[in-house]
Design an enzyme around this catalytic site. Sequence first.
Site, PDB file in Angstrom:
ATOM      1  N   HIS A  50       0.819  -1.216   0.000  1.00 15.82           N
ATOM      2  CA  HIS A  50       0.000   0.000   0.000  1.00 15.82           C
ATOM      3  C   HIS A  50       0.853   1.266   0.000  1.00 15.82           C
ATOM      4  O   HIS A  50       0.347   2.353  -0.285  1.00 15.82           O
ATOM      5  CB  HIS A  50      -0.975   0.005   1.192  1.00 15.82           C
ATOM      6  CG  HIS A  50      -0.365   0.324   2.510  1.00 15.82           C
ATOM      7  ND1 HIS A  50      -0.018  -0.647   3.429  1.00 15.82           N
ATOM      8  CD2 HIS A  50      -0.054   1.510   3.086  1.00 15.82           C
ATOM      9  CE1 HIS A  50       0.477  -0.078   4.514  1.00 15.82           C
ATOM     10  NE2 HIS A  50       0.470   1.235   4.323  1.00 15.82           N
TER      11      HIS A  50
ATOM     12  N   SER B  43       4.247   2.351   8.241  1.00 11.32           N
ATOM     13  CA  SER B  43       3.859   1.328   7.271  1.00 11.32           C
ATOM     14  C   SER B  43       5.072   0.785   6.530  1.00 11.32           C
ATOM     15  O   SER B  43       5.968   1.539   6.136  1.00 11.32           O
ATOM     16  CB  SER B  43       2.895   1.907   6.240  1.00 11.32           C
ATOM     17  OG  SER B  43       1.622   2.082   6.779  1.00 11.32           O
ATOM     18  N   GLY B  44       5.086  -0.530   6.329  1.00 10.87           N
ATOM     19  CA  GLY B  44       6.174  -1.147   5.595  1.00 10.87           C
ATOM     20  C   GLY B  44       7.396  -1.444   6.420  1.00 10.87           C
ATOM     21  O   GLY B  44       8.322  -2.114   5.956  1.00 10.87           O
TER      22      GLY B  44
ATOM     23  N   ASP C  73      -0.192  -7.593   1.406  1.00 11.44           N
ATOM     24  CA  ASP C  73       0.329  -6.223   1.497  1.00 11.44           C
ATOM     25  C   ASP C  73       1.849  -6.266   1.622  1.00 11.44           C
ATOM     26  O   ASP C  73       2.418  -6.062   2.698  1.00 11.44           O
ATOM     27  CB  ASP C  73      -0.311  -5.519   2.695  1.00 11.44           C
ATOM     28  CG  ASP C  73      -0.036  -4.021   2.705  1.00 11.44           C
ATOM     29  OD1 ASP C  73       0.481  -3.505   1.694  1.00 11.44           O
ATOM     30  OD2 ASP C  73      -0.342  -3.373   3.729  1.00 11.44           O
TER      31      ASP C  73
ATOM     32  N   GLY D 186       3.001   6.376   8.985  1.00  8.60           N
ATOM     33  CA  GLY D 186       4.387   6.602   8.617  1.00  8.60           C
ATOM     34  C   GLY D 186       5.267   5.409   8.906  1.00  8.60           C
ATOM     35  O   GLY D 186       6.368   5.305   8.384  1.00  8.60           O
TER      36      GLY D 186
END
Length: 280
Positions: free
Chosen positions: A86, A230-231, A134, A228
């Site tokens: 995403h 994310s990942g 994801d 922020g």
Amino acid sequence: MKIILACVALLAAAQAAPRLAEPQEFLPTVTPIGKASSGPSGNGRIVGGALASRGQIPYQASLLIDSSSLCGGSLLSPQWVLTAAHCARSTSRVQVTLGGISRDLNVADPDRVVVQSSRVIPHSSYSSLTLRNDILLIQLATPVSLNQYIQPSQLATNGALTYAGNTARVSGYGKTSQTSGASTVLKYVDVKVLSNAQCALFYGNTIYSGSICTQEVNSAVIGNSCNGDSGGPLVDLATGQQIGVVSFGSSSGCESGDPKGLTRVTYFIDWISSNTGLSF
């Protein structure tokens, strides 16, 4: 007189020009359907975490997507970075910062390296509706040199392990509270891994075999991931291996104490290997 007027006009125009907003990335959210029957609880947030020291988290990457969105990631090799689909599935323009503890390029950081992406590989079955699959790979345009501040993450490969009950560490430059901006310095928090059965009591069929969930722990270093982050990587403290990639949070907000959803690394280890050519 004309020169003076021209200067005034230029100054007014500069003051009126819009400034670039601080890069933001909004963690996808899922509405909880209930509360788990057991597990940690409380009111945690990333601000309750700790500031990382130089070289403490050498696999951490900070991603600037299209000069506007911020995500985290983890270095897999000198030329590959792992993150969430995403974050960057619709672009190939990613600026990757490695090695430093500050993502602010205006702050001197001798350990920091900045490199551009050459391509991105999102999982072909990623769904923004279900948040499944994801996961995304970034190939760097130039391989980075490894040193004590830049090292690959060690990915977990044993799919038989659930890690439920283990303490793990999540790190990133995400928001330090629900209403604050993203952090410019690298922080980390220690969290408890939940079983998928526990997590499904919160999020229903959003949770599947490719999910792994965490919840804050009651310790001196508490908190959880936020916008922020994310990942970013989730690392099991017992083994030192990366077991998750930050994927989504609760619609109740970062400070709710609700579980956070991540992509389970072991579920995608073959996909990662086949797309990068790396062996784990």
